[in-house]
Every structure is written in C-alpha cells, then in structure tokens.
Design a protein around this motif. Structure first.
Motif, PDB file in Angstrom:
ATOM      1  N   MET A 136       0.841  -1.176   0.000  1.00  0.00           N
ATOM      2  CA  MET A 136       0.000   0.000   0.000  1.00  0.00           C
ATOM      3  C   MET A 136       0.890   1.245   0.000  1.00  0.00           C
ATOM      4  SD  MET A 136      -3.274   1.161   2.234  1.00  0.00           S
ATOM      5  CE  MET A 136      -3.961  -0.407   1.876  1.00  0.00           C
ATOM      6  N   VAL A 138      -3.047   4.190  -1.739  1.00  0.00           N
ATOM      7  CA  VAL A 138      -3.343   3.555  -3.021  1.00  0.00           C
ATOM      8  C   VAL A 138      -2.882   2.111  -2.942  1.00  0.00           C
ATOM      9  CG1 VAL A 138      -2.853   3.546  -5.509  1.00  0.00           C
ATOM     10  CG2 VAL A 138      -2.990   5.716  -4.280  1.00  0.00           C
ATOM     11  N   GLU A 139      -3.764   1.207  -3.275  1.00  0.00           N
ATOM     12  CA  GLU A 139      -3.390  -0.199  -3.402  1.00  0.00           C
ATOM     13  C   GLU A 139      -3.233  -0.496  -4.875  1.00  0.00           C
ATOM     14  OE1 GLU A 139      -5.302  -3.360  -1.311  1.00  0.00           O
ATOM     15  OE2 GLU A 139      -6.026  -1.964   0.222  1.00  0.00           O
ATOM     16  N   GLY A 140      -2.270  -1.314  -5.180  1.00  0.00           N
ATOM     17  CA  GLY A 140      -2.124  -1.724  -6.569  1.00  0.00           C
ATOM     18  C   GLY A 140      -0.979  -1.038  -7.267  1.00  0.00           C
ATOM     19  N   ASP A 141      -1.220  -0.679  -8.506  1.00  0.00           N
ATOM     20  CA  ASP A 141      -0.191  -0.195  -9.415  1.00  0.00           C
ATOM     21  C   ASP A 141       0.399   1.149  -8.981  1.00  0.00           C
ATOM     22  OD1 ASP A 141       1.449   0.290 -11.561  1.00  0.00           O
ATOM     23  OD2 ASP A 141      -0.154   0.381 -13.050  1.00  0.00           O
ATOM     24  N   THR A 165       2.579   2.732 -10.523  1.00  0.00           N
ATOM     25  CA  THR A 165       2.928   3.557 -11.682  1.00  0.00           C
ATOM     26  C   THR A 165       1.791   4.491 -12.095  1.00  0.00           C
ATOM     27  OG1 THR A 165       2.223   1.928 -13.332  1.00  0.00           O
ATOM     28  CG2 THR A 165       4.519   1.793 -12.565  1.00  0.00           C
ATOM     29  N   LEU A 166       0.648   4.369 -11.419  1.00  0.00           N
ATOM     30  CA  LEU A 166      -0.480   5.261 -11.713  1.00  0.00           C
ATOM     31  C   LEU A 166      -0.003   6.705 -11.598  1.00  0.00           C
ATOM     32  CD1 LEU A 166      -3.617   5.670 -12.077  1.00  0.00           C
ATOM     33  CD2 LEU A 166      -3.707   5.752  -9.571  1.00  0.00           C
ATOM     34  N   TYR A 195      -4.743   9.886 -10.079  1.00  0.00           N
ATOM     35  CA  TYR A 195      -5.216   9.619  -8.727  1.00  0.00           C
ATOM     36  C   TYR A 195      -5.967  10.847  -8.204  1.00  0.00           C
ATOM     37  CZ  TYR A 195      -5.693   8.936  -3.824  1.00  0.00           C
ATOM     38  OH  TYR A 195      -6.255   8.840  -2.577  1.00  0.00           O
ATOM     39  N   SER A 225       4.564   9.395 -10.516  1.00  0.00           N
ATOM     40  CA  SER A 225       3.739   8.246 -10.117  1.00  0.00           C
ATOM     41  C   SER A 225       3.294   8.390  -8.664  1.00  0.00           C
ATOM     42  CB  SER A 225       4.532   6.948 -10.267  1.00  0.00           C
ATOM     43  OG  SER A 225       5.584   6.904  -9.311  1.00  0.00           O
TER      44      SER A 225
END
Length: 151
Positions: free
Chosen positions: A1, A13-16, A18-19, A24, A61
């Motif tokens: 996280m 933010v959970e996950g990628d 590189t977002l 976001y 990111s």
C-alpha cells in the motif's frame, strides 16, 4: 500500500504504483483543480507540490509520492486567498484560466524558495508552464508584486 497526504489528509493507493499522480488526484480523489494538459510533463497544467517542490503530476507516479505531502491548488489556501491567488486576481492574470492552477502552483513554489526573484529567476522557474492565452506579462507582474525587496 502506498501512503501519502494530499492537502493534509491521509491517502493510500493499493495496486499499481505507476499510476500517475494526476489521475489519482482527479479520478480517485475527485480533486479536479489540477488539470490535464499534455500528459508528458511539458506544459505545467498539472503542477502540484510534492514536499513543497513543484512537480508535474502527469509524469509523477503515486509511488513517487510515498510518504510525502502533496499539495494541490485546492489545498494551497483554505479560502483561495493565498498571496499568489490574490496577486493573480489583482493583476487580472487569467483569461481562459485552464493553465492557471499549474501557473499558481509553480509561482508559489518559486516564491517559497526564492522570496526575492528577479525577472531572470521568474522566467527560468515559469518557463515550463505554458499559457495559450499569452498572459505571461501579467503572470510576471503578479510574481514581481509579491517579491520581497532585495536586501
């Protein structure tokens, strides 16, 4: 996280990782004051502060924000009364206004680091923020109006 703050509030933010921070902020956090311009970090419309430094959120990111403080145009001042925002109004800077959140965030970062910028410092700091309406003379006048007298 991935955890960071946005305008003083905790976010994660959970996950990628590189977002892009821009997506976001706009799509997940609902802060639409930060604008999408070019998507390549070239125009400055998406400028936010990351631990006080002006960054292009379209090429930053969420992973780069880990443990840091993000400030958007919404968080610059509670009532949109930051000195830069007031100078923008005084000098009637905006025309279409699209680029202005990024311009204001870039100018605020400049003045926080360099309270007495000369015209060359202003030109250098603001060079990466594009305004298709060409309000550059008013932008410079607003920043110079806020510049502390050189000692």
């Amino acid at each position: 996280m991935i955890k960071f703050t946005v305008n003083g509030e905790a976010h994660s933010v959970e996950g990628d990782g590189t977002l892009p921070l821009l997506w976001y902020l706009r799509d997940i956090a609902g802060m639409t004051g930060t604008k999408y311009g070019c998507g390549a970090g070239l125009c400055g419309a998406c400028t936010v502060h990351l631990d006080g430094e002006a960054v292009r959120s379209c090429v930053t990111s969420v992973a780069a924000a880990e443990g840091k403080a993000v400030t958007t145009i919404e968080g610059l001042a509670e009532n949109a009364d930051h000195p830069v925002q007031q100078a923008w109004a005084k000098h009637q800077v905006p025309q279409c206004g699209y680029c202005q959140p990024g311009q204001i965030m870039q100018a605020a970062a400049l003045l926080a680091k360099t309270p007495s910028p000369d015209t060359d410092a202003i030109d250098g700091a603001m060079a990466g923020n594009l305004c298709r309406c060409g309000t550059y003379p008013r932008i410079k006048a607003a920043i110079l109006d806020l510049a502390e007298p050189a000692s």
